[in-house]
Write an enzyme that holds these catalytic residues in place. Sequence first.
Site: not given
Length: 253
Positions: A12, A14, A143, A158-160, A162
């Site tokens: 990632g 970029s 995060s 996203y939270a789960a 991560k």
Amino acid sequence: MMLEGRKVLVTGASKGIGAAIASAMLGAGAQVIAHYGRDREGAEAAVAMAPDRARLMSADFGDPASLSAFWAEVCADGLPDVVVNNAAIMRQAGGIADDAALWDETWDEAWRVNVLSPAQLMRLAVRDWLAAGQSGAIIGIGSWVTTRGTTNPGAIAYAATKAAIAAATKTVARTHAKDGILAYVIAPGVVATQMSVESAERTGGVAAVTAQLPMGEWVPPQDIAELAVFLASGRARHLTGATLDVNGAAYIR
């Protein structure tokens, strides 16, 4: 030039945190493989300071089955010394109030990109380091939402996810410390990236989010990058397994 002679893969690379890490690794003397999904121009800009020590490689993290071929290409001229697992997505959808189809789609994509692909990459790296009798390091970009949750209703997936990849990274640290394989998780707070701007728009806007921060400012991606360089150097090996919070005192635990 503390990383001279070391080879670092940054996923990632970029934009955002990944671009800052790729640039900082080059600044510290490393050879960098800068992974990108579709934004080749962004990856080129990230390594512009030393293109002679950089290699750009594309891979679709939405397809975990493709990671084996990607890793084989990464290792064509030797194993990397460090893997920075940064690539991730945070869709502003798929919350509890959304319909079932959007929920399923968002969670499926987040699981593939944020967990299955980086876990597969970590697995391949650890297996090859062990087979070669070589030390190595995994730096996972996590995060603060993995421990505090999120107030953004569209970021639950996203939270789960991560949290899941952070737990996998810590397991590598505990299991393979004896083999000289180190693993860390950097847990940023609100970082000055487009992803954070999009999230802020769901939780009151940029000004409202900024007003809640003790330092009154968002974390610069460069702060994350400099910490990643330090971890890649191996100068604090006994930090392996640690989660390093970078949030300007916005969340202390």
